[in-house]
Design an enzyme around this catalytic site. Structure first.
Site, short mmCIF file in Angstrom:
data_model
loop_
_atom_site.label_atom_id
_atom_site.label_comp_id
_atom_site.label_asym_id
_atom_site.label_seq_id
_atom_site.Cartn_x
_atom_site.Cartn_y
_atom_site.Cartn_z
CB CYS A 1 44.49 42.52 55.55
SG CYS A 1 44.35 41.49 54.06
CB CYS B 1 40.38 42.92 54.77
SG CYS B 1 41.40 43.78 53.55
CG HIS C 1 44.93 43.96 50.54
ND1 HIS C 1 43.92 43.01 50.60
CD2 HIS C 1 45.09 44.24 49.23
CE1 HIS C 1 43.50 42.75 49.38
NE2 HIS C 1 44.18 43.47 48.53
CE LYS D 1 48.15 40.16 45.18
NZ LYS D 1 47.01 40.80 45.81
CE LYS E 1 47.83 51.66 39.83
NZ LYS E 1 48.61 51.96 38.65
CG HIS F 1 44.32 41.91 36.92
ND1 HIS F 1 44.68 43.22 37.05
CD2 HIS F 1 43.75 41.56 38.10
CE1 HIS F 1 44.33 43.66 38.25
NE2 HIS F 1 43.78 42.66 38.91
CB CYS G 1 39.97 40.92 51.27
SG CYS G 1 41.71 40.65 51.49
CG HIS H 1 48.35 44.09 38.28
ND1 HIS H 1 48.60 42.75 38.44
CD2 HIS H 1 47.58 44.46 39.33
CE1 HIS H 1 48.00 42.32 39.54
NE2 HIS H 1 47.36 43.35 40.09
N1 MSP Z 1 36.96 40.70 42.21
C1 MSP Z 1 37.62 39.66 42.90
C2 MSP Z 1 37.37 38.31 42.25
C3 MSP Z 1 35.94 37.94 42.13
S1 MSP Z 1 35.76 36.43 41.27
C4 MSP Z 1 34.20 35.96 41.52
C5 MSP Z 1 39.11 39.93 42.91
N2 MSP Z 1 39.58 40.78 41.99
S2 MSP Z 1 41.09 41.25 41.86
O1 MSP Z 1 41.11 42.11 40.71
O2 MSP Z 1 41.54 41.78 43.08
O3 MSP Z 1 41.94 39.96 41.61
C6 MSP Z 1 41.65 39.14 40.54
C7 MSP Z 1 42.63 38.02 40.41
O4 MSP Z 1 43.93 38.51 40.14
C8 MSP Z 1 42.73 37.12 41.63
O5 MSP Z 1 42.69 35.75 41.22
C9 MSP Z 1 44.09 37.42 42.17
O6 MSP Z 1 44.66 36.28 42.77
C10 MSP Z 1 44.83 37.75 40.90
N3 MSP Z 1 46.04 38.47 41.17
C11 MSP Z 1 46.17 39.73 41.66
N4 MSP Z 1 47.50 39.96 41.83
C12 MSP Z 1 48.21 38.87 41.48
C13 MSP Z 1 49.56 38.60 41.31
N5 MSP Z 1 50.51 39.42 41.64
N6 MSP Z 1 49.89 37.41 40.75
C14 MSP Z 1 48.96 36.54 40.26
N7 MSP Z 1 47.69 36.79 40.40
C15 MSP Z 1 47.28 37.82 41.24
O7 MSP Z 1 39.81 39.35 43.73
#
Ligand code: MSP
Length: 503
Positions: free
Chosen positions: A146, A128, A149, A298, A301, A23, A131, A20
């Protein structure tokens, strides 16, 4: 002077759901930095990838009635393909299921144990599963939930291997004191430091009974706790990303890890401690960005309020998305995103400020001078505004100030628009006596546009390449981003760079 090698990473994304905008945001920011440092002639490595182990993936797979391996296989492709669609120039895409990664994780973590930083124990506390985080008392919201979440935490009681994080209390304190720029921005540095000073407790190194992860070589019933496996991607990738070549010596330690604020603890505390335990150098900087919000929440998904980056790219192109996200949401802070705000920036800034400036400039040179730019010096009136601009942009990007750097450039886009209005070339064109003045104005506009377009390359790579080609000056090295550094001799007219969209 920064060192010649520059290594930037994004977090590796969980394959439990589709990519999304959150990412896309980090990947785009990392790409801007990677491209800028390439423009400076540095040796750059840019890494992104997928996190395929741990409970978040296992639980998502169970829900769908498939194995975690099958889920990872199906979903990783969507992340791998997102990068090129965003215009991201990553040098490698790592998967934590890669055999080379897993072998290296085992090697490093065995060293951590051999160095005396692992012991067997029993964990009792709150956890969690989304997380994959063992929460300390300070990280628990009302009713044992959490805070990220908003789900109930589970009570874990587990016999496994522990990492002696507490042994790094002083070393981490020293790291933060000696390197005040280790974590940026400042507020995040303070947050991490206060976590350290609050007292560090040991954390799990492995998990029992999960069955999905990198096996612990000395205790095959267990797998490593997913965060250690995941964090190590930044290090392991260098050893096998280039076939037949180990890039570790060239790029380790990383220059910048870009991460969201929800994973600050892992990157600013666990990660440097683990590296120290394994006798490895710690990264130069961790930059912690905020969240993209939608209606104050935030975007995620699991919260069901996602804006689809693929749809935006389909309709407006990846440059527009890149620009919008880094312009509207100040990198380092939270910010709201919405289709209305996107359209507003697209129309007012991309289509009008920049797109029109480019079309007008080229069209006037074609109309009044048949596409030829006279070999005259640019107007001194603009020098004060452009002097030192490339250096200023570099300085800001050295601090990962991606939004401020863009703002600096945009002020000059606006300045060039004012210059057009002030000089009114269409008036000069009516007066044959002022042909020389018109030549200077047109040459200045072409040159100003060229400089700004070189500087905008990291944010707008596709547009920048197109426009530099139309200006007949394709060199996008940063040293070309000075008035008079290259010469625009002949231009070609172009289609609108950011076409107006039907409502
Ligand atoms: N797999 C772990 C990271 C491991 S790194 C060694 C993880 N994955 S994640 O897919 O859940 O999140 C990845 C990144 O996307 C995180 O930096 C998280 O902060 C970011 N984001 C997820 N949702 C977000 C927003 N709505 N806005 C900005 N970034 C956010 O955590």
């Amino acid at each position: 002077m920064s060192r010649p090698a520059f290594y930037v990473t994004t977090p590796i994304y969980y394959v439990n759901a589709a990519p999304h905008l959150g990412h896309a945001y980090t990947t785009i920011a990392a790409d801007v930095m990677a491209r800028h440092h390439r423009q400076r002639g540095q040796d750059v490595f840019f890494l992104t990838g997928t996190d395929e182990h741990g409970e978040p993936v296992k639980l998502a797979a169970e829900k769908e009635g498939i194995t975690p391996g099958e889920l990872a296989e199906r979903n990783y492709v969507r992340f791998r393909d997102l990068a090129p669609r965003l215009g991201a120039s990553n040098d490698f895409f790592i998967r934590t299921s890669d055999a080379e990664h897993q072998a290296k994780v085992q090697e490093v973590l065995t060293r951590v144990k051999d160095n005396g930083f692992a012991y067997e124990g029993t964990y009792e506390g709150w956890y969690c599963p989304r997380c994959a985080d063992f929460k300390t008392e300070r990280e628990i919201a009302e009713g044992n939930t959490c805070p990220i979440h908003k789900i109930a935490l589970t009570r874990e009681h587990e016999h496994n291997w522990f990492f002696r994080l507490s042994a790094f209390q002083d070393a981490l304190d020293r790291l933060f004191t000696e390197r005040p720029d280790f974590v940026r921005p400042r507020a995040r540095y303070n947050e991490a430091l206060s976590f350290i000073r609050g007292g560090l407790q040991d954390v799990s190194l492995s998990r029992r009974g999960l069955g999905w992860g990198v096996p612990v070589p000395w205790d095959p019933e267990q797998v490593f706790y997913v965060w250690w496996d995941a964090l190590l991607n930044y290090y392991t990738a260098l050893s096998y990303a280039a076939p037949g070549e180990d890039l570790t010596g060239r790029f380790w330690p990383a220059t910048y890890h870009l991460v969201g604020k929800d994973i600050l603890k892992f990157h600013t505390i666990y990660w440097p401690a683990l590296l120290m335990a394994a006798d490895l150098p710690v990264p130069e900087h961790v930059f912690v960005h905020g969240f993209l919000l939608s209606g104050g929440e935030k975007m995620s998904k699991s919260l069901g309020n996602v804006l689809d980056p693929f749809e935006v790219i389909e309709r407006y192109g990846s440059d527009a998305l890149r620009y919008y996200l880094l312009r509207d949401v100040s990198f380092g802070q939270d910010g709201s995103v919405s289709p209305a705000a996107f359209e507003e920036r697209y129309e007012r800034e991309l289509a009008n400020d920049y797109g029109n400036l480019a079309s007008r400039t080229l069209a006037m040179i074609v109309r009044y001078r048949d596409g030829e730019v006279a070999p005259v010096r640019h107007d001194a009136a603009l020098e004060a505004d452009f002097d030192g601009l490339a250096e200023r942009v570099s300085e800001l990007l050295d601090r990962a100030e991606v939004t401020q750097a863009l703002e600096e450039i945009w002020q000059r886009v606006r300045r060039l628009n004012r210059y057009v209005e002030e000089c009114a070339p269409w008036q000069l064109a009516k007066d044959p006596e002022r042909a020389g003045d018109l030549d200077v104005v047109l040459a200045t506009l072409a040159e100003g546009l060229r400089v700004l377009t070189v500087l905008l390359h990291p944010w707008l790579p596709a547009t920048s390449a197109k426009l530099l080609a139309a200006l007949g000056a394709p060199d996008d090295a940063l040293e070309a981003a000075r008035l008079g550094a290259r010469r625009v001799a002949r231009v070609a007219a172009i289609e609108p760079l950011f076409p107006k969209q039907a409502a």
